[in-house]
Design a protein around this motif. Structure first.
Motif, PDB file in Angstrom:
ATOM      1  N   THR A  19       4.031  -2.800  -6.722  1.00 27.72           N
ATOM      2  CA  THR A  19       5.017  -1.743  -7.287  1.00 27.72           C
ATOM      3  C   THR A  19       6.120  -2.236  -8.112  1.00 27.72           C
ATOM      4  O   THR A  19       6.257  -3.674  -8.073  1.00 27.72           O
ATOM      5  CB  THR A  19       5.758  -1.105  -5.987  1.00 27.72           C
ATOM      6  N   VAL A  20       6.578  -1.842  -9.040  1.00 27.44           N
ATOM      7  CA  VAL A  20       7.538  -1.921  -9.890  1.00 27.44           C
ATOM      8  C   VAL A  20       8.892  -2.059  -9.177  1.00 27.44           C
ATOM      9  O   VAL A  20       9.461  -1.089  -8.405  1.00 27.44           O
ATOM     10  CB  VAL A  20       7.386  -1.256 -11.409  1.00 27.44           C
ATOM     11  N   PRO A  21       9.812  -3.039  -9.518  1.00 30.96           N
ATOM     12  CA  PRO A  21      11.495  -3.087  -8.710  1.00 30.96           C
ATOM     13  C   PRO A  21      11.937  -1.515  -9.155  1.00 30.96           C
ATOM     14  O   PRO A  21      11.801  -1.269 -10.346  1.00 30.96           O
ATOM     15  CB  PRO A  21      11.982  -3.924  -9.490  1.00 30.96           C
ATOM     16  N   GLY A  22      12.551  -0.955  -8.192  1.00 31.09           N
ATOM     17  CA  GLY A  22      13.049   0.504  -8.365  1.00 31.09           C
ATOM     18  C   GLY A  22      11.882   1.488  -8.159  1.00 31.09           C
ATOM     19  O   GLY A  22      12.304   2.706  -8.189  1.00 31.09           O
ATOM     20  N   ASP A  23      10.808   1.281  -7.960  1.00 32.63           N
ATOM     21  CA  ASP A  23       9.614   2.348  -7.879  1.00 32.63           C
ATOM     22  C   ASP A  23       9.630   2.494  -6.337  1.00 32.63           C
ATOM     23  O   ASP A  23       9.202   1.561  -5.720  1.00 32.63           O
ATOM     24  CB  ASP A  23       8.230   1.841  -8.668  1.00 32.63           C
ATOM     25  N   ARG A  24       9.718   3.630  -5.920  1.00 30.62           N
ATOM     26  CA  ARG A  24       9.697   3.914  -4.295  1.00 30.62           C
ATOM     27  C   ARG A  24       8.451   4.684  -4.122  1.00 30.62           C
ATOM     28  O   ARG A  24       8.177   5.226  -2.976  1.00 30.62           O
ATOM     29  CB  ARG A  24      10.940   4.757  -4.026  1.00 30.62           C
ATOM     30  N   SER A  25       7.323   4.657  -5.127  1.00 27.96           N
ATOM     31  CA  SER A  25       6.065   5.567  -4.824  1.00 27.96           C
ATOM     32  C   SER A  25       5.486   4.886  -3.615  1.00 27.96           C
ATOM     33  O   SER A  25       4.619   5.852  -2.843  1.00 27.96           O
ATOM     34  CB  SER A  25       5.232   5.498  -6.069  1.00 27.96           C
ATOM     35  N   GLY A  26       5.533   3.606  -2.896  1.00 23.85           N
ATOM     36  CA  GLY A  26       4.706   3.220  -2.090  1.00 23.85           C
ATOM     37  C   GLY A  26       5.444   2.802  -0.827  1.00 23.85           C
ATOM     38  O   GLY A  26       4.910   2.368   0.407  1.00 23.85           O
ATOM     39  N   SER A  27       6.823   3.048  -0.785  1.00 20.87           N
ATOM     40  CA  SER A  27       7.640   2.913   0.204  1.00 20.87           C
ATOM     41  C   SER A  27       7.561   3.766   1.489  1.00 20.87           C
ATOM     42  O   SER A  27       7.998   3.189   2.429  1.00 20.87           O
ATOM     43  CB  SER A  27       9.071   2.360  -0.151  1.00 20.87           C
ATOM     44  N   ASP A  28       6.941   4.725   1.449  1.00 22.79           N
ATOM     45  CA  ASP A  28       7.011   5.645   2.613  1.00 22.79           C
ATOM     46  C   ASP A  28       5.557   5.785   3.071  1.00 22.79           C
ATOM     47  O   ASP A  28       5.411   6.824   3.929  1.00 22.79           O
ATOM     48  CB  ASP A  28       7.021   7.069   2.244  1.00 22.79           C
ATOM     49  N   ARG A  29       4.808   4.830   3.162  1.00 26.64           N
ATOM     50  CA  ARG A  29       3.451   4.819   3.787  1.00 26.64           C
ATOM     51  C   ARG A  29       3.552   4.870   5.045  1.00 26.64           C
ATOM     52  O   ARG A  29       4.408   3.742   5.597  1.00 26.64           O
ATOM     53  CB  ARG A  29       2.677   3.799   3.022  1.00 26.64           C
ATOM     54  N   GLY A  30       2.973   5.682   5.945  1.00 32.93           N
ATOM     55  CA  GLY A  30       3.067   5.639   7.359  1.00 32.93           C
ATOM     56  C   GLY A  30       4.190   6.113   7.801  1.00 32.93           C
ATOM     57  O   GLY A  30       4.220   6.297   9.181  1.00 32.93           O
ATOM     58  N   ALA A  31       5.179   7.042   7.022  1.00 37.17           N
ATOM     59  CA  ALA A  31       6.332   7.676   7.633  1.00 37.17           C
ATOM     60  C   ALA A  31       6.024   8.959   8.066  1.00 37.17           C
ATOM     61  O   ALA A  31       6.396   9.336   9.307  1.00 37.17           O
ATOM     62  CB  ALA A  31       7.457   7.895   6.441  1.00 37.17           C
ATOM     63  N   SER A  32       5.014   9.474   7.825  1.00 34.31           N
ATOM     64  CA  SER A  32       4.370  10.743   8.289  1.00 34.31           C
ATOM     65  C   SER A  32       4.230  10.824   9.773  1.00 34.31           C
ATOM     66  O   SER A  32       4.591  11.436  10.841  1.00 34.31           O
ATOM     67  CB  SER A  32       3.531  11.541   7.603  1.00 34.31           C
ATOM     68  N   PRO A  33       3.060  10.050  10.232  1.00 32.95           N
ATOM     69  CA  PRO A  33       2.902   9.745  11.693  1.00 32.95           C
ATOM     70  C   PRO A  33       4.239   9.290  12.461  1.00 32.95           C
ATOM     71  O   PRO A  33       4.157   9.956  13.484  1.00 32.95           O
ATOM     72  CB  PRO A  33       1.816   8.606  11.569  1.00 32.95           C
ATOM     73  N   ALA A  37       5.718  11.643  15.492  1.00 29.00           N
ATOM     74  CA  ALA A  37       5.664  11.091  16.820  1.00 29.00           C
ATOM     75  C   ALA A  37       7.226  11.218  17.073  1.00 29.00           C
ATOM     76  O   ALA A  37       7.179  11.508  18.699  1.00 29.00           O
ATOM     77  CB  ALA A  37       5.602   9.458  16.779  1.00 29.00           C
ATOM     78  N   ILE A  38       7.961  11.279  16.537  1.00 24.85           N
ATOM     79  CA  ILE A  38       9.533  11.652  17.093  1.00 24.85           C
ATOM     80  C   ILE A  38       9.662  12.995  17.210  1.00 24.85           C
ATOM     81  O   ILE A  38      10.561  13.468  18.129  1.00 24.85           O
ATOM     82  CB  ILE A  38      10.412  11.029  15.877  1.00 24.85           C
TER      83      ILE A  38
END
Length: 150
Positions: A19-33, A37-38
């Motif tokens: 990822t490029v600094p400032g790019d948030r495209s890969g930071s939410d991986r695994g957030a949905s499960p 669960a919550i």
């Protein structure tokens, strides 16, 4: 013909899996499960609560209907003693899945009135919790009068 990506741009970083600094495209991986669960137990709890509230209201409706049936039978002109109890219990046999451990009892009333109270337990989908239901119906005894004042 397409030009090759310039090093350091988003397209080049995406090809390399970085990822490029400032790019948030890969930071939410695994957030949905994790979110599921919550949130899932809360949704299930709300669903059970809605079903329980519905069961209590259905039990209250069945109890009130049984009490009204008992009053209607007992207040009829020259009704036999115990006719209301028999009619209320007969009604409860047909609605036993809505109201468990139900009982029809003659309630205290004024001299020219009849009253019946139906008590029982609403079905419970929440283990260990009991929901007592009690409904009372009143009615004036039908009688023949000559002057129409009573």
């Amino acid at each position: 013909m397409a030009l090759p990506p310039i090093p350091g741009t988003d397209a080049a970083a995406a090809r390399r899996g970085r990822t490029v600094p400032g790019d948030r495209s890969g930071s939410d991986r695994g957030a949905s499960p994790v979110e599921l669960a919550i949130v899932a137990p809360l949704i299930i709890l709300l669903l059970f609560l809605a079903i329980q509230i519905s069961a209590v209201f259905l039990a209250r409706s069945a109890a009130l209907s049984a009490a009204q049936e008992a009053v209607s039978a007992q207040r009829a002109y020259q009704a036999q003693p115990g006719a209301g109890l028999a009619k209320g219990n007969e009604f409860l046999t047909h609605t036993s899945e809505l109201l468990t451990d139900a009982e029809v009892v003659a309630a205290p009333a004024e001299p020219n009135e009849v009253a019946f109270t139906v008590t029982g337990q609403a079905l419970s989908v929440i283990p260990g919790m009991d929901f007592e239901v009690s409904q009372t119906a009143y009615g004036e005894i039908e009688r023949f009068t000559l002057d129409g004042n009573e």
